[in-house]
Motif scaffolding. Sequence first.
Motif, PDB file in Angstrom:
ATOM      1  N   GLY A 297     -20.600 -31.966 -28.684  1.00 15.50           N
ATOM      2  CA  GLY A 297     -21.485 -33.108 -28.837  1.00 15.50           C
ATOM      3  C   GLY A 297     -22.686 -33.001 -27.927  1.00 15.50           C
ATOM      4  O   GLY A 297     -22.909 -31.982 -27.271  1.00 15.50           O
ATOM      5  N   GLU A 298     -23.463 -34.061 -27.887  1.00 17.67           N
ATOM      6  CA  GLU A 298     -24.670 -34.079 -27.080  1.00 17.67           C
ATOM      7  C   GLU A 298     -24.895 -35.461 -26.499  1.00 17.67           C
ATOM      8  O   GLU A 298     -24.282 -36.446 -26.916  1.00 17.67           O
ATOM      9  CB  GLU A 298     -25.886 -33.692 -27.926  1.00 17.67           C
ATOM     10  N   ARG A 299     -25.801 -35.505 -25.543  1.00 14.72           N
ATOM     11  CA  ARG A 299     -26.196 -36.777 -24.950  1.00 14.72           C
ATOM     12  C   ARG A 299     -27.400 -37.330 -25.696  1.00 14.72           C
ATOM     13  O   ARG A 299     -28.343 -36.595 -26.011  1.00 14.72           O
ATOM     14  CB  ARG A 299     -26.536 -36.587 -23.475  1.00 14.72           C
ATOM     15  N   VAL A 300     -27.355 -38.617 -26.026  1.00 16.10           N
ATOM     16  CA  VAL A 300     -28.499 -39.298 -26.614  1.00 16.10           C
ATOM     17  C   VAL A 300     -28.799 -40.531 -25.762  1.00 16.10           C
ATOM     18  O   VAL A 300     -27.913 -41.079 -25.109  1.00 16.10           O
ATOM     19  CB  VAL A 300     -28.249 -39.716 -28.083  1.00 16.10           C
ATOM     20  N   ARG A 301     -30.057 -40.933 -25.775  1.00 14.89           N
ATOM     21  CA  ARG A 301     -30.456 -42.129 -25.025  1.00 14.89           C
ATOM     22  C   ARG A 301     -30.778 -43.249 -25.996  1.00 14.89           C
ATOM     23  O   ARG A 301     -31.568 -43.079 -26.918  1.00 14.89           O
ATOM     24  CB  ARG A 301     -31.665 -41.839 -24.138  1.00 14.89           C
ATOM     25  N   GLN A 302     -30.149 -44.386 -25.778  1.00 16.65           N
ATOM     26  CA  GLN A 302     -30.376 -45.562 -26.613  1.00 16.65           C
ATOM     27  C   GLN A 302     -31.490 -46.412 -26.013  1.00 16.65           C
ATOM     28  O   GLN A 302     -31.502 -46.683 -24.813  1.00 16.65           O
ATOM     29  CB  GLN A 302     -29.101 -46.401 -26.700  1.00 16.65           C
ATOM     30  N   GLN A 303     -32.422 -46.824 -26.848  1.00 18.81           N
ATOM     31  CA  GLN A 303     -33.475 -47.736 -26.418  1.00 18.81           C
ATOM     32  C   GLN A 303     -33.497 -48.916 -27.376  1.00 18.81           C
ATOM     33  O   GLN A 303     -33.800 -48.756 -28.562  1.00 18.81           O
ATOM     34  CB  GLN A 303     -34.838 -47.035 -26.415  1.00 18.81           C
ATOM     35  N   HIS A 304     -33.147 -50.101 -26.872  1.00 10.12           N
ATOM     36  CA  HIS A 304     -33.128 -51.306 -27.699  1.00 10.12           C
ATOM     37  C   HIS A 304     -33.620 -52.474 -26.861  1.00 10.12           C
ATOM     38  O   HIS A 304     -32.935 -52.936 -25.955  1.00 10.12           O
ATOM     39  CB  HIS A 304     -31.717 -51.580 -28.219  1.00 10.12           C
ATOM     40  N   ARG A 305     -34.846 -52.904 -27.134  1.00 15.56           N
ATOM     41  CA  ARG A 305     -35.478 -53.960 -26.351  1.00 15.56           C
ATOM     42  C   ARG A 305     -35.482 -53.556 -24.877  1.00 15.56           C
ATOM     43  O   ARG A 305     -36.047 -52.538 -24.522  1.00 15.56           O
ATOM     44  CB  ARG A 305     -34.779 -55.294 -26.607  1.00 15.56           C
ATOM     45  N   LEU A 306     -34.847 -54.342 -24.007  1.00 13.61           N
ATOM     46  CA  LEU A 306     -34.814 -53.989 -22.590  1.00 13.61           C
ATOM     47  C   LEU A 306     -33.621 -53.106 -22.235  1.00 13.61           C
ATOM     48  O   LEU A 306     -33.471 -52.706 -21.078  1.00 13.61           O
ATOM     49  CB  LEU A 306     -34.771 -55.261 -21.726  1.00 13.61           C
ATOM     50  N   THR A 307     -32.793 -52.805 -23.215  1.00 15.69           N
ATOM     51  CA  THR A 307     -31.584 -52.026 -22.964  1.00 15.69           C
ATOM     52  C   THR A 307     -31.844 -50.537 -23.145  1.00 15.69           C
ATOM     53  O   THR A 307     -32.415 -50.114 -24.147  1.00 15.69           O
ATOM     54  CB  THR A 307     -30.457 -52.459 -23.921  1.00 15.69           C
ATOM     55  N   SER A 308     -31.422 -49.750 -22.168  1.00 10.60           N
ATOM     56  CA  SER A 308     -31.504 -48.295 -22.250  1.00 10.60           C
ATOM     57  C   SER A 308     -30.220 -47.728 -21.659  1.00 10.60           C
ATOM     58  O   SER A 308     -29.890 -48.006 -20.503  1.00 10.60           O
ATOM     59  CB  SER A 308     -32.724 -47.778 -21.477  1.00 10.60           C
ATOM     60  N   ARG A 309     -29.485 -46.945 -22.462  1.00 10.26           N
ATOM     61  CA  ARG A 309     -28.199 -46.408 -22.016  1.00 10.26           C
ATOM     62  C   ARG A 309     -28.037 -44.973 -22.494  1.00 10.26           C
ATOM     63  O   ARG A 309     -28.665 -44.560 -23.477  1.00 10.26           O
ATOM     64  CB  ARG A 309     -27.026 -47.250 -22.553  1.00 10.26           C
ATOM     65  N   SER A 310     -27.185 -44.223 -21.802  1.00 10.17           N
ATOM     66  CA  SER A 310     -26.829 -42.869 -22.222  1.00 10.17           C
ATOM     67  C   SER A 310     -25.525 -42.914 -23.011  1.00 10.17           C
ATOM     68  O   SER A 310     -24.581 -43.623 -22.631  1.00 10.17           O
ATOM     69  CB  SER A 310     -26.645 -41.949 -21.005  1.00 10.17           C
ATOM     70  N   TRP A 311     -25.478 -42.135 -24.094  1.00  2.36           N
ATOM     71  CA  TRP A 311     -24.277 -42.041 -24.924  1.00  2.36           C
ATOM     72  C   TRP A 311     -23.960 -40.577 -25.177  1.00  2.36           C
ATOM     73  O   TRP A 311     -24.867 -39.739 -25.247  1.00  2.36           O
ATOM     74  CB  TRP A 311     -24.496 -42.726 -26.279  1.00  2.36           C
ATOM     75  N   LEU A 312     -22.688 -40.287 -25.324  1.00  2.00           N
ATOM     76  CA  LEU A 312     -22.263 -38.995 -25.844  1.00  2.00           C
ATOM     77  C   LEU A 312     -22.021 -39.166 -27.336  1.00  2.00           C
ATOM     78  O   LEU A 312     -21.293 -40.069 -27.754  1.00  2.00           O
ATOM     79  CB  LEU A 312     -20.985 -38.512 -25.156  1.00  2.00           C
ATOM     80  N   GLU A 313     -22.628 -38.305 -28.118  1.00  2.00           N
ATOM     81  CA  GLU A 313     -22.506 -38.363 -29.581  1.00  2.00           C
ATOM     82  C   GLU A 313     -21.784 -37.111 -30.043  1.00  2.00           C
ATOM     83  O   GLU A 313     -22.203 -35.995 -29.734  1.00  2.00           O
ATOM     84  CB  GLU A 313     -23.902 -38.445 -30.204  1.00  2.00           C
ATOM     85  N   TYR A 314     -20.691 -37.288 -30.789  1.00  2.00           N
ATOM     86  CA  TYR A 314     -19.884 -36.134 -31.186  1.00  2.00           C
ATOM     87  C   TYR A 314     -19.113 -36.455 -32.465  1.00  2.00           C
ATOM     88  O   TYR A 314     -18.816 -37.617 -32.754  1.00  2.00           O
ATOM     89  CB  TYR A 314     -18.896 -35.760 -30.071  1.00  2.00           C
ATOM     90  N   PRO A 315     -18.798 -35.431 -33.259  1.00  2.73           N
ATOM     91  CA  PRO A 315     -18.053 -35.648 -34.502  1.00  2.73           C
ATOM     92  C   PRO A 315     -16.545 -35.585 -34.268  1.00  2.73           C
ATOM     93  O   PRO A 315     -16.056 -34.788 -33.466  1.00  2.73           O
ATOM     94  CB  PRO A 315     -18.517 -34.484 -35.384  1.00  2.73           C
ATOM     95  N   VAL A 316     -15.825 -36.433 -34.982  1.00  3.65           N
ATOM     96  CA  VAL A 316     -14.362 -36.409 -34.976  1.00  3.65           C
ATOM     97  C   VAL A 316     -13.889 -36.632 -36.405  1.00  3.65           C
ATOM     98  O   VAL A 316     -14.191 -37.668 -37.007  1.00  3.65           O
ATOM     99  CB  VAL A 316     -13.776 -37.501 -34.056  1.00  3.65           C
ATOM    100  N   ASP A 317     -13.185 -35.650 -36.946  1.00  2.00           N
ATOM    101  CA  ASP A 317     -12.655 -35.757 -38.307  1.00  2.00           C
ATOM    102  C   ASP A 317     -13.739 -36.117 -39.316  1.00  2.00           C
ATOM    103  O   ASP A 317     -13.548 -36.956 -40.196  1.00  2.00           O
ATOM    104  CB  ASP A 317     -11.525 -36.796 -38.358  1.00  2.00           C
ATOM    105  N   GLY A 318     -14.901 -35.501 -39.167  1.00  2.00           N
ATOM    106  CA  GLY A 318     -15.974 -35.714 -40.121  1.00  2.00           C
ATOM    107  C   GLY A 318     -16.798 -36.960 -39.887  1.00  2.00           C
ATOM    108  O   GLY A 318     -17.737 -37.233 -40.643  1.00  2.00           O
ATOM    109  N   ARG A 319     -16.489 -37.736 -38.864  1.00  2.00           N
ATOM    110  CA  ARG A 319     -17.250 -38.945 -38.555  1.00  2.00           C
ATOM    111  C   ARG A 319     -17.818 -38.843 -37.144  1.00  2.00           C
ATOM    112  O   ARG A 319     -17.226 -38.212 -36.270  1.00  2.00           O
ATOM    113  CB  ARG A 319     -16.362 -40.196 -38.670  1.00  2.00           C
TER     114      ARG A 319
END
Length: 239
Positions: free
Chosen positions: A92-114
């Motif tokens: 997987g990889e790291r992605v940064r979420q930006q939503h209004r005043l919210t900014s967070r780091s997430w790990l994004e990865y596939p599991v069983d096709g999802r």
Amino acid sequence: MSSALRHPLAYPVLTAGAALIVCLAWTPVADPEQLAMLVTVALIVLGYTGFRLAVAFGRFRPATSGGVRTEPAESRHPATTPGPPGSPAATGERVRQQHRLTSRSWLEYPVDGRTRWLPVYFDPALVTLPVSTIETFGGTVRIGPLRVYPAGRRRDSEPVGRLIDNPGRADPDGPARAVRSARLGRRLLLDAQHAIAAPFAGLLWIYVAGGGVGAYCGATVVAAAVAVWLPAIRGSDPS
């Protein structure tokens, strides 16, 4: 920045301590009703901080359980899937979420096709981290060589807002941007945006419980400290 503050959990703990100090500072001049409010706020800060730290250190498995799949040891290539044999692993990889005043780091990865998303506390190393293997073992979460700390439960649906991927190629400005992002002043400045509502919280307190200028100032300062602490303990990302 000192080495102690480089730890991903140092900044959230620092803001929690600051919020508690602010509550403590107002107790000598508080009346019984205001004192009850201060104690309530302090208990909320302590309790929620403790819960978030327990999640980060893997004491509550719901944060990561089901987040990655378990692969047989013989099916894993040591060059691409490091870690103890039999530990859950996914790429997987790291992605940064930006939503209004919210900014967070997430790990994004596939599991069983999802695709799954796991929020993690900010670490400067995440800014330049390429696609890597994600592993969990005994409550510990790693992406490549880096240990990360979950900042909440994994999601089966995409986080709201804009998701920004890490560069696919090496970014020459990445290391400098990571250093700038980790500065304490920058992190406080970004999280302090949430304190814009603090004066209104002070007015609400005066409306509900009464009091003069002192009560308004106290309620406003406490609300501002809590407003900075809350995004920090939820894993704000200053990058």
